[in-house]
Each structure stands twice: as structure tokens, then as C-alpha cells.
Design a protein around this motif. Structure first.
Motif, PDB file in Angstrom:
ATOM      1  N   ASN A   1       0.724  -1.268  -0.180  1.00 42.91           N
ATOM      2  CA  ASN A   1      -0.043   0.115  -0.102  1.00 42.91           C
ATOM      3  C   ASN A   1       0.761   1.183  -0.170  1.00 42.91           C
ATOM      4  OD1 ASN A   1      -1.850   2.181   0.429  1.00 42.91           O
ATOM      5  ND2 ASN A   1      -3.164   0.803   1.644  1.00 42.91           N
ATOM      6  N   GLN A   2       0.536   2.231  -0.953  1.00 43.34           N
ATOM      7  CA  GLN A   2       1.671   3.350  -0.844  1.00 43.34           C
ATOM      8  C   GLN A   2       1.345   4.287   0.085  1.00 43.34           C
ATOM      9  OE1 GLN A   2       0.799   3.032  -5.385  1.00 43.34           O
ATOM     10  NE2 GLN A   2       1.972   4.703  -5.600  1.00 43.34           N
ATOM     11  N   LYS A   3       0.234   4.336   0.838  1.00 42.90           N
ATOM     12  CA  LYS A   3       0.102   4.924   1.971  1.00 42.90           C
ATOM     13  C   LYS A   3       0.652   4.112   3.190  1.00 42.90           C
ATOM     14  CE  LYS A   3      -3.621   7.381   4.236  1.00 42.90           C
ATOM     15  NZ  LYS A   3      -3.306   7.021   5.670  1.00 42.90           N
ATOM     16  N   GLY A   4       1.350   4.962   4.176  1.00 41.71           N
ATOM     17  CA  GLY A   4       1.975   4.254   5.294  1.00 41.71           C
ATOM     18  C   GLY A   4       0.715   4.334   6.321  1.00 41.71           C
ATOM     19  N   GLY A   5       1.354   3.664   7.601  1.00 43.17           N
ATOM     20  CA  GLY A   5       0.398   3.420   8.585  1.00 43.17           C
ATOM     21  C   GLY A   5      -0.722   2.640   8.487  1.00 43.17           C
ATOM     22  N   VAL A   6      -1.016   1.914   7.590  1.00 47.09           N
ATOM     23  CA  VAL A   6      -2.119   1.065   7.321  1.00 47.09           C
ATOM     24  C   VAL A   6      -2.197  -0.430   8.003  1.00 47.09           C
ATOM     25  CG1 VAL A   6      -2.751   2.410   5.150  1.00 47.09           C
ATOM     26  CG2 VAL A   6      -1.326   0.406   4.956  1.00 47.09           C
ATOM     27  N   GLY A   7      -1.263  -0.608   8.749  1.00 42.00           N
ATOM     28  CA  GLY A   7      -0.994  -1.977   9.411  1.00 42.00           C
ATOM     29  C   GLY A   7      -0.436  -3.098   8.442  1.00 42.00           C
ATOM     30  N   LYS A   8       0.346  -2.618   7.285  1.00 43.52           N
ATOM     31  CA  LYS A   8       0.900  -3.309   6.532  1.00 43.52           C
ATOM     32  C   LYS A   8       2.200  -4.414   7.136  1.00 43.52           C
ATOM     33  CE  LYS A   8       3.598  -1.359   3.521  1.00 43.52           C
ATOM     34  NZ  LYS A   8       4.788  -1.907   4.277  1.00 43.52           N
ATOM     35  N   THR A   9       2.929  -3.912   7.680  1.00 40.14           N
ATOM     36  CA  THR A   9       3.821  -4.702   8.571  1.00 40.14           C
ATOM     37  C   THR A   9       3.218  -5.691   9.728  1.00 40.14           C
ATOM     38  OG1 THR A   9       5.653  -3.345   7.813  1.00 40.14           O
ATOM     39  CG2 THR A   9       5.907  -4.777  10.010  1.00 40.14           C
ATOM     40  N   THR A  10       2.400  -4.897  10.291  1.00 40.16           N
ATOM     41  CA  THR A  10       1.473  -5.751  11.454  1.00 40.16           C
ATOM     42  C   THR A  10       0.910  -6.877  10.703  1.00 40.16           C
ATOM     43  OG1 THR A  10       1.004  -3.614  12.854  1.00 40.16           O
ATOM     44  CG2 THR A  10      -0.321  -5.691  13.039  1.00 40.16           C
ATOM     45  N   THR A  11       0.235  -6.806   9.587  1.00 38.10           N
ATOM     46  CA  THR A  11      -0.350  -7.749   8.822  1.00 38.10           C
ATOM     47  C   THR A  11       0.590  -8.799   8.379  1.00 38.10           C
ATOM     48  OG1 THR A  11      -2.397  -6.339   8.188  1.00 38.10           O
ATOM     49  CG2 THR A  11      -1.757  -8.222   6.808  1.00 38.10           C
ATOM     50  N   ALA A  12       1.799  -8.526   7.813  1.00 38.12           N
ATOM     51  CA  ALA A  12       2.654  -9.238   7.286  1.00 38.12           C
ATOM     52  C   ALA A  12       3.268 -10.194   8.631  1.00 38.12           C
ATOM     53  CB  ALA A  12       3.801  -8.444   6.811  1.00 38.12           C
ATOM     54  N   VAL A  13       3.591  -9.706   9.501  1.00 39.43           N
ATOM     55  CA  VAL A  13       4.028 -10.466  10.896  1.00 39.43           C
ATOM     56  C   VAL A  13       2.733 -11.465  11.254  1.00 39.43           C
ATOM     57  CG1 VAL A  13       4.867 -10.417  13.187  1.00 39.43           C
ATOM     58  CG2 VAL A  13       5.806  -8.801  11.381  1.00 39.43           C
ATOM     59  N   ASN A  14       1.950 -10.947  11.718  1.00 38.43           N
ATOM     60  CA  ASN A  14       0.833 -11.666  12.221  1.00 38.43           C
ATOM     61  C   ASN A  14       0.170 -12.788  11.102  1.00 38.43           C
ATOM     62  OD1 ASN A  14       0.489 -10.399  15.073  1.00 38.43           O
ATOM     63  ND2 ASN A  14       0.570  -8.717  13.842  1.00 38.43           N
ATOM     64  N   LEU A  15       0.031 -12.386   9.951  1.00 40.40           N
ATOM     65  CA  LEU A  15      -0.409 -13.277   9.030  1.00 40.40           C
ATOM     66  C   LEU A  15       0.638 -14.606   8.820  1.00 40.40           C
ATOM     67  CD1 LEU A  15      -2.644 -14.298   7.006  1.00 40.40           C
ATOM     68  CD2 LEU A  15      -1.625 -12.552   5.446  1.00 40.40           C
ATOM     69  N   ALA A  16       1.963 -14.012   8.629  1.00 43.47           N
ATOM     70  CA  ALA A  16       2.918 -15.392   8.675  1.00 43.47           C
ATOM     71  C   ALA A  16       2.889 -16.044   9.707  1.00 43.47           C
ATOM     72  CB  ALA A  16       4.081 -14.545   8.476  1.00 43.47           C
ATOM     73  N   ALA A  17       2.693 -15.620  11.136  1.00 45.95           N
ATOM     74  CA  ALA A  17       2.628 -16.369  12.255  1.00 45.95           C
ATOM     75  C   ALA A  17       1.263 -17.187  12.342  1.00 45.95           C
ATOM     76  CB  ALA A  17       2.876 -15.300  13.642  1.00 45.95           C
ATOM     77  N   SER A  18       0.229 -16.749  11.984  1.00 45.88           N
ATOM     78  CA  SER A  18      -1.128 -17.448  12.025  1.00 45.88           C
ATOM     79  C   SER A  18      -1.047 -18.501  11.097  1.00 45.88           C
ATOM     80  CB  SER A  18      -2.161 -16.538  11.629  1.00 45.88           C
ATOM     81  OG  SER A  18      -2.388 -15.366  12.583  1.00 45.88           O
ATOM     82  N   MET A  19      -0.753 -18.352   9.788  1.00 44.48           N
ATOM     83  CA  MET A  19      -0.454 -19.164   8.758  1.00 44.48           C
ATOM     84  C   MET A  19       0.598 -20.617   9.275  1.00 44.48           C
ATOM     85  SD  MET A  19      -2.026 -19.285   6.007  1.00 44.48           S
ATOM     86  CE  MET A  19      -2.993 -18.185   4.989  1.00 44.48           C
ATOM     87  N   ALA A  20       1.610 -20.080   9.792  1.00 44.61           N
ATOM     88  CA  ALA A  20       2.650 -21.003  10.393  1.00 44.61           C
ATOM     89  C   ALA A  20       2.049 -22.015  11.553  1.00 44.61           C
ATOM     90  CB  ALA A  20       3.786 -20.310  11.008  1.00 44.61           C
ATOM     91  N   ALA A  21       0.871 -21.405  12.414  1.00 47.76           N
ATOM     92  CA  ALA A  21       0.091 -22.113  13.201  1.00 47.76           C
ATOM     93  C   ALA A  21      -0.682 -22.964  12.823  1.00 47.76           C
ATOM     94  CB  ALA A  21      -0.435 -21.027  14.168  1.00 47.76           C
ATOM     95  N   THR A  22      -1.011 -22.774  11.567  1.00 48.06           N
ATOM     96  CA  THR A  22      -1.717 -23.941  10.986  1.00 48.06           C
ATOM     97  C   THR A  22      -0.909 -25.038  10.186  1.00 48.06           C
ATOM     98  OG1 THR A  22      -1.884 -22.886   8.611  1.00 48.06           O
ATOM     99  CG2 THR A  22      -3.531 -22.162  10.421  1.00 48.06           C
ATOM    100  N   LYS A  23       0.370 -25.039  10.432  1.00 44.06           N
ATOM    101  CA  LYS A  23       1.211 -25.989  10.165  1.00 44.06           C
ATOM    102  C   LYS A  23       1.625 -25.853   8.683  1.00 44.06           C
ATOM    103  CE  LYS A  23       1.214 -27.851  14.193  1.00 44.06           C
ATOM    104  NZ  LYS A  23       2.142 -27.703  15.137  1.00 44.06           N
TER     105      LYS A  23
END
Length: 261
Positions: free
Chosen positions: A9-31
Motif C-alpha cells: 500500500n503506497q499509503k503508510g500507517g495502514v497496518g501493512k507490517t503488522t499484517t505481514a508479521v501476524n499473518l505469517a505467524a497465523s499461517m505457520a500456526a496452521t502447520k
């Protein structure tokens, strides 16, 4: 083969990195086997994964500029149970040096080909600006996930991003598609947020995820502890929302695979 998803997203402060980290962890939690690539010189996804960007760590700079083998830059020790290619301030120099290199737009795509069969998902956290790093991400990705806040300026930014994606797909990746649009920092009590949410659904239909990410203090606190929210406070509404998003994405993927079969 891994599905490669760029978060942009070209606009900053939208939760992009928060989404990257937490989505990666959530997918990893599903094995699922997950690789997260931090392409942002700020290195926030790196720190949020429990990896010290100031330490002696190989980064995306080494991969793209120094041509270090990708196996040597993948960090397998993170707080989120996924693998990581880190970033730090050195990556700023990569933006400039890439301009001098041959096949500069596809260096990341070429590097990922060597490990793509080792993962189920590869997530790329893009910088907020449109530069050669972002071009590399979009050249390497199968699709783009767009995190955005439900506010007026975010809608304007989304229009600009869609134009950019259309142009880049013509130039470097004709197969590039929109994976989905994720509503972040959502407050259902806010009338504007509800209005913008409805406009998104009207324009983009089922590309808008049903899952919404709420405003949540735990999501904001977790990076300072170097961990995704589910390892900081699994019971928080933010952690639960990202687990729900992972589930929704997996169901979509299975549905698409069934349709193709």
C-alpha cells in the motif's frame, strides 16, 4: 510450489507490517511452511519477528546486491515459527544499487525460484514507496494483498495503488492479481469507516475479506516485545482476527484449487 503474496500500500500507517508479521505467524500456526521477506529498510517486520536488525544478520541486501545464496540469508529462528529474510538500514542502498544491475526488476523472483518448493506461502512486506524494491516484489508475486484503513484518504490511495499495479503488471508480471483487500484498524462505531467499508464491497466484491482487523492495543504492543500478537496475547481480538484471516485465505485457496481441478 509456494504462493507468493506481496503486501503493499503506497499509503503508510495502514497496518501493512503488522499484517505481514501476524499473518505469517497465523499461517505457520496452521502447520503451513511460511517465509516472510522484509523489503522495508525500516526493518520493522524483522524486529517484530524477534530478529535484531542491528545484529550480525544477513539481509535482503545480501541476496539482491551481493548475490549471497538465498539459503544463507534465510533466518530460521524467529518468534513466529516462520522463516525470515531480514532487512535493515542497508536496504536503502539496495534501492540505488539495483538501478545499476542487469535484470534488476526480477532479481528477487529469480532468487525465490530456488526455494519456492520448500514453502506453502511466501509473504513480502513491501516499503510504502514505489521504488525498485517494490517492483521486485510485484515481479516475484502471484498476487497482492492490500491492507487499508476505512477512511477517505485511504480510498484515494487505493485508487493510485490499483493504477500502479495495472502498469507494473503490464511491464514485469502479466499474471499479477489482487489477492484481497483487508480492512485494518477497523472501528464499527465509526460511521465513516462503515461507509467506506460498504463502498469497498460495492467496488471490489468478494476481493474484500470478510475478516476485519480491529483497533487493538495488543497488536500495537506486540512488536515492542519482538513477537506476533498470538505469541504476546493469544486471547486478544487482534490475534484472533489474524487467525481468522489465515483461515479465510486457506478456504479461498482450497476453493480455487477445486475449481481448477
Amino acid at each position: 510450489m509456494a504462493k507468493v503474496i506481496a503486501l503493499a500500500n503506497q499509503k503508510g500507517g495502514v497496518g501493512k507490517t503488522t499484517t505481514a508479521v501476524n499473518l505469517a505467524a497465523s499461517m505457520a500456526a496452521t502447520k503451513r511452511k511460511v517465509l516472510l521477506i522484509d523489503l522495508d529498510p525500516q526493518g520493522n517486520a524483522t524486529m517484530g519477528s524477534g530478529v535484531d536488525k542491528y545484529g550480525d544478520v544477513a539481509t535482503i541486501y545480501d541476496l539482491l546486491i551481493e548475490e549471497t545464496p538465498i539459503e544463507e540469508v534465510i533466518n530460521k529462528e524467529t518468534s513466529g515459527e516462520y522463516h525470515l529474510i531480514a532487512a535493515n538500514g542497508d536496504v536503502t542502498a539496495a534501492e540505488v544499487k539495483l538501478m545499476e544491475l542487469f535484470a534488476r526488476e526480477v532479481r528477487l523472483r529469480n532468487a525465490l525460484e530456488k526455494v519456492q518448493d520448500q514453502y506453502d506461502f511466501i509473504f513480502i512486506d513491501c516499503p510504502p514507496s514505489l521504488n525498485m524494491l517494490t517492483v521486485n516484489a510485484m515481479a516475484a508475486a502471484d498476487s497482492i494483498l492490500v491492507p487499508m484503513q476505512c477512511e477517505y484518504y485511504a480510498l484515494e490511495g487505493l485508487t493510485a495503488l490499483m493504477d500502479t499495479i495495472t502498469q507494473l503488471s503490464k511491464l514485469v508480471n502479466p499474471a499479477l492479481t489482487i489477492e484481497g483487500i483487508l480492512r485494518t484498524m477497523y472501528d464499527p462505531r465509526n460511521r465513516l469507516a462503515n461507509d467506506v467499508s460498504e463502498q469497498l464491497k460495492q467496488h471490489f466484491g468478494d476481493k474484500v475479506y470478510r475478516t476485519v482487523i480491529p483497533r487493538n492495543v495488543r497488536l500495537a504492543e506486540a512488536p515492542s516485545f519482538g513477537a506476533p500478537a498470538m505469541y504476546y496475547d493469544r486471547a486478544s481480538s487482534g490475534a484472533k482476527a489474524y487467525l481468522a484471516l489465515a483461515g479465510e485465505m486457506l478456504r479461498r485457496k482450497e476453493k480455487t484449487s477445486s475449481a481448477v481441478a
